[in-house]
Scaffold this motif. Structure first.
Motif, PDB file in Angstrom:
ATOM      1  N   THR A   1      30.455  -6.513 -13.621  1.00  0.00           N
ATOM      2  CA  THR A   1      30.852  -7.334 -12.391  1.00  0.00           C
ATOM      3  C   THR A   1      29.738  -8.285 -11.882  1.00  0.00           C
ATOM      4  O   THR A   1      30.192  -9.411 -11.111  1.00  0.00           O
ATOM      5  CB  THR A   1      31.080  -6.156 -11.230  1.00  0.00           C
ATOM      6  N   PHE A   2      28.597  -7.977 -12.078  1.00  0.00           N
ATOM      7  CA  PHE A   2      27.515  -8.816 -11.319  1.00  0.00           C
ATOM      8  C   PHE A   2      26.657  -9.744 -12.366  1.00  0.00           C
ATOM      9  O   PHE A   2      26.613  -9.130 -13.376  1.00  0.00           O
ATOM     10  CB  PHE A   2      26.728  -7.697 -10.775  1.00  0.00           C
ATOM     11  N   LYS A   3      26.220 -10.876 -11.892  1.00  0.00           N
ATOM     12  CA  LYS A   3      25.296 -11.669 -12.803  1.00  0.00           C
ATOM     13  C   LYS A   3      24.027 -11.078 -12.443  1.00  0.00           C
ATOM     14  O   LYS A   3      23.400 -10.750 -13.445  1.00  0.00           O
ATOM     15  CB  LYS A   3      25.382 -12.961 -12.160  1.00  0.00           C
TER      16      LYS A   3
ATOM     17  N   LEU B   1      25.597 -11.063  -6.548  1.00  0.00           N
ATOM     18  CA  LEU B   1      26.134 -12.296  -7.244  1.00  0.00           C
ATOM     19  C   LEU B   1      27.326 -11.893  -8.143  1.00  0.00           C
ATOM     20  O   LEU B   1      26.758 -11.209  -9.407  1.00  0.00           O
ATOM     21  CB  LEU B   1      25.024 -13.228  -7.810  1.00  0.00           C
ATOM     22  N   ILE B   2      28.316 -12.059  -7.943  1.00  0.00           N
ATOM     23  CA  ILE B   2      29.390 -11.874  -8.872  1.00  0.00           C
ATOM     24  C   ILE B   2      29.671 -12.604 -10.025  1.00  0.00           C
ATOM     25  O   ILE B   2      29.326 -13.908  -9.890  1.00  0.00           O
ATOM     26  CB  ILE B   2      30.845 -11.849  -7.996  1.00  0.00           C
ATOM     27  N   ASP B   3      29.717 -11.968 -11.263  1.00  0.00           N
ATOM     28  CA  ASP B   3      29.951 -12.656 -12.469  1.00  0.00           C
ATOM     29  C   ASP B   3      31.482 -13.384 -12.302  1.00  0.00           C
ATOM     30  O   ASP B   3      32.503 -12.554 -13.152  1.00  0.00           O
ATOM     31  CB  ASP B   3      29.613 -11.993 -13.667  1.00  0.00           C
ATOM     32  N   THR B   4      31.817 -14.253 -12.079  1.00  0.00           N
ATOM     33  CA  THR B   4      33.200 -14.949 -12.110  1.00  0.00           C
ATOM     34  C   THR B   4      33.736 -15.452 -13.454  1.00  0.00           C
ATOM     35  O   THR B   4      34.908 -15.748 -13.555  1.00  0.00           O
ATOM     36  CB  THR B   4      33.594 -16.139 -11.020  1.00  0.00           C
TER      37      THR B   4
ATOM     38  N   SER C   1      36.781 -12.509 -17.248  1.00  0.00           N
ATOM     39  CA  SER C   1      38.185 -12.458 -16.993  1.00  0.00           C
ATOM     40  C   SER C   1      38.737 -11.874 -16.018  1.00  0.00           C
ATOM     41  O   SER C   1      39.559 -11.897 -15.227  1.00  0.00           O
ATOM     42  CB  SER C   1      38.846 -12.836 -18.346  1.00  0.00           C
ATOM     43  N   ALA C   2      38.483 -10.600 -16.085  1.00  0.00           N
ATOM     44  CA  ALA C   2      38.762  -9.261 -15.226  1.00  0.00           C
ATOM     45  C   ALA C   2      38.573  -9.689 -13.774  1.00  0.00           C
ATOM     46  O   ALA C   2      39.362  -9.407 -12.909  1.00  0.00           O
ATOM     47  CB  ALA C   2      38.280  -8.041 -15.418  1.00  0.00           C
ATOM     48  N   ILE C   3      37.500 -10.468 -13.278  1.00  0.00           N
ATOM     49  CA  ILE C   3      37.128 -11.016 -11.956  1.00  0.00           C
ATOM     50  C   ILE C   3      37.872 -12.130 -11.792  1.00  0.00           C
ATOM     51  O   ILE C   3      38.703 -12.219 -10.753  1.00  0.00           O
ATOM     52  CB  ILE C   3      35.634 -11.171 -11.941  1.00  0.00           C
TER      53      ILE C   3
END
Length: 399
Positions: free
Chosen positions: A264-266, A272-275, A278-280
């Motif tokens: 989930t996170f970078k 910081l969210i890892d966009t 693909s799940a995010i």
């Protein structure tokens, strides 16, 4: 005098046991010949079996060869080693370094999708009843059309449940497995796509569902090129719950993938969210919808609540039937709630007299996720959700 002689002759003929048997056998033979003749004429109008359609059975060697090769190509595409999902463009910075496990996860997700597609198709074949003579005759008199309505998303939102529920309606005919035409198989051409569709009669609607269309950049333009009148249905769900469900599906196939939190996170420290995962990214509905609105007006897109599809399936199905211009035939009487799976099931599935629930790939138990991670995701999605509510004119109540 002549009349009495005729009657006497007939009486004598009928009174003989041997002659009586010969007459009865002759009548039975004539009846059998008539039935055989009628059956041959009827069978010549019968549609080909589903298996024949996958073997490329067509009129003319050239057409048969083309459909055979294209369907073989479909199987090879589904069984081939999946490639990373390149359809989604991100407005966000890609991480400079990703772990090998994270990169592999993108491949695993595609492989999981394809495996579930095959599972669903096998499930459809296993529960499909033998067609009656009347239904086969009706199908034979119909024709294959390009879909007038498509369920375009979203993955893990409830699209399979919606399609199964809709197939109860007599005026809806739908493909069981996901065609993936507008994202993976577009080069095969519209005629290949049409051949995948079931035969329909006048007044019936042809449908298909492929959830990845919603996040495929090229899909809106391609569907619009097929028909600008196509009606689009999007099943949406709380993006946080959807992301966890997405991860759960991949985890069931690949138990050795990294934890949900690490993907989930970078940077877990900065939050910081890892966009790029693909799940995010799938849950940023407003971003994807903006792409579709460049080709389709909002009144051609129906948004179905995945949550209400569970709590009030008949109500959501009523909205869908209205959107498709169909009579409200699917009602409360068609559903019962399965306590074990935690969602509604059909009392009678399409073409069957038995109750039907979705297969084992649906309703998986989610892993426990750190509440702080869940809250951070809710904070991340909140502005996107608000934008989505504004664009659709509907508050889905996720915040």
């Amino acid at each position: 005098m002549e009349y009495s002689l005729v009657c006497h002759s007939l009486h004598a003929l009928w009174s003989s046991p041997v002659k009586k048997k010969l007459i009865l056998l002759s009548i039975m033979f004539l009846i059998w010949v008539y039935m055989l003749y009628s059956c041959v004429g009827y069978c010549s109008t019968m549609p080909s079996l589903v298996v024949d359609s996958y073997r490329g059975k067509e009129t003319g060697p050239a057409v048969g060869k083309r459909t055979e090769s294209s369907r073989t190509d479909l199987v090879s595409r589904l069984l081939a080693k999946p490639q990373p999902w390149e359809d989604i463009e991100s407005d966000y910075e890609e991480p400079s370094i990703r772990t090998a496990a994270s990169r592999d996860l993108l491949n695993n997700e595609l492989e999981t999708d394809r495996t579930d597609d095959w599972d669903e198709m096998r499930g459809d074949q296993q529960r499909a009843p033998e067609p009656s003579a009347m239904s086969s005759f009706s199908n034979g008199s119909g024709s294959k059309k390009l879909p007038q309505a498509i369920i375009i998303g979203v993955k893990k939102g409830g699209t399979r449940a919606l399609l199964e529920f809709l197939r109860v309606h007599p005026d809806i005919r739908a493909v069981g497995a996901e065609p993936h035409f507008f994202d993976r198989n577009y080069d095969n051409g519209l005629e290949w796509y049409r051949e995948l569709m079931p035969k329909t009669l006048e007044g019936q609607i042809t449908m298909e569902k492929t959830p990845s269309y919603f996040v495929t950049r090229e899909a809106p333009a391609r569907i619009s090129a097929m028909s600008r009148d196509t009606k689009l249905i999007v099943v949406v769900r709380d993006p946080v719950t959807r992301a966890i469900s997405d991860y759960t599906q991949t985890l069931s196939k690949k138990p050795d993938i990294p934890s949900f939190e690490s993907l989930t996170f970078k940077n877990r420290t900065t939050g910081l969210i890892d966009t790029s995962w693909s799940a995010i990214q799938i849950g940023i509905y407003a971003k994807h919808l903006d792409n579709w609105l460049q080709y389709f007006p909002m009144d051609q897109i129906l948004f179905v609540s995945g949550e209400r599809l569970i709590s009030d399936p008949a109500g959501e199905l009523g909205r869908v039937q209205d959107f498709l211009g169909l009579k409200r035939i699917i009602t409360d009487k068609h559903f019962y709630f399965n306590q074990t799976k935690g969602f509604p099931c059909l009392k009678k599935a399409e073409g069957s007299s038995k109750p039907h629930c979705l297969g084992k790939t649906k309703g998986r138990t989610h892993p426990n996720i750190d509440p702080e991670v869940v809250q951070r995701l809710r904070d991340f999605y909140r502005p996107f959700n608000m934008k989505f509510y504004q664009m659709t004119g509907h508050n889905f109540g996720w915040d």
